[in-house]
Scaffold this motif. Structure first.
Motif, PDB file in Angstrom:
ATOM      1  N   HIS A  22      12.006  39.805 -15.231  1.00 52.83           N
ATOM      2  CA  HIS A  22      11.673  40.885 -14.313  1.00 52.83           C
ATOM      3  C   HIS A  22      10.228  40.744 -13.844  1.00 52.83           C
ATOM      4  CE1 HIS A  22      11.272  44.894 -12.705  1.00 52.83           C
ATOM      5  NE2 HIS A  22      12.585  45.024 -12.815  1.00 52.83           N
ATOM      6  N   ASP A  24       8.301  42.822 -12.593  1.00 55.78           N
ATOM      7  CA  ASP A  24       7.462  43.979 -12.848  1.00 55.78           C
ATOM      8  C   ASP A  24       7.100  44.155 -14.317  1.00 55.78           C
ATOM      9  OD1 ASP A  24       7.214  44.965 -10.182  1.00 55.78           O
ATOM     10  OD2 ASP A  24       9.318  45.534 -10.305  1.00 55.78           O
ATOM     11  N   GLU A  62      13.196  50.487 -13.337  1.00 57.17           N
ATOM     12  CA  GLU A  62      12.267  49.478 -13.847  1.00 57.17           C
ATOM     13  C   GLU A  62      11.631  49.942 -15.154  1.00 57.17           C
ATOM     14  OE1 GLU A  62      10.907  47.546  -9.564  1.00 57.17           O
ATOM     15  OE2 GLU A  62       9.796  49.243 -10.390  1.00 57.17           O
TER      16      GLU A  62
END
Length: 75
Positions: A22, A24, A62
């Protein structure tokens, strides 16, 4: 044309691999969660809003994914 897999259709192991990639996910998020845990301010199951407050650019999903990754890798 191939499409990327939908995370909700993956089993937990496959989803975890996506989370590890990911874009983020940063060390700062994991350190923040470590510090939050040590503070005792909240049960870590309730840490998502704290993560979102500290990092406003994160979406709810997220933040959940980052928290789940932290929980799986916490030692």
């Amino acid at each position: 044309m191939t499409t990327s897999p939908r995370p909700w259709r993956l089993n937990m192991s496959e989803r975890s691999k996506l989370i590890l990639k990911h874009e983020d996910l940063h060390d700062a998020h994991l350190l923040f969660l470590d510090d939050l845990r040590e503070s005792g301010e909240t049960n870590m199951w309730g840490a998502q809003p704290y993560l979102m407050d500290a990092y406003p650019a994160l979406t709810e999903q997220e933040a959940s994914d980052i928290l789940l990754h932290w929980m799986r890798t916490f030692s």
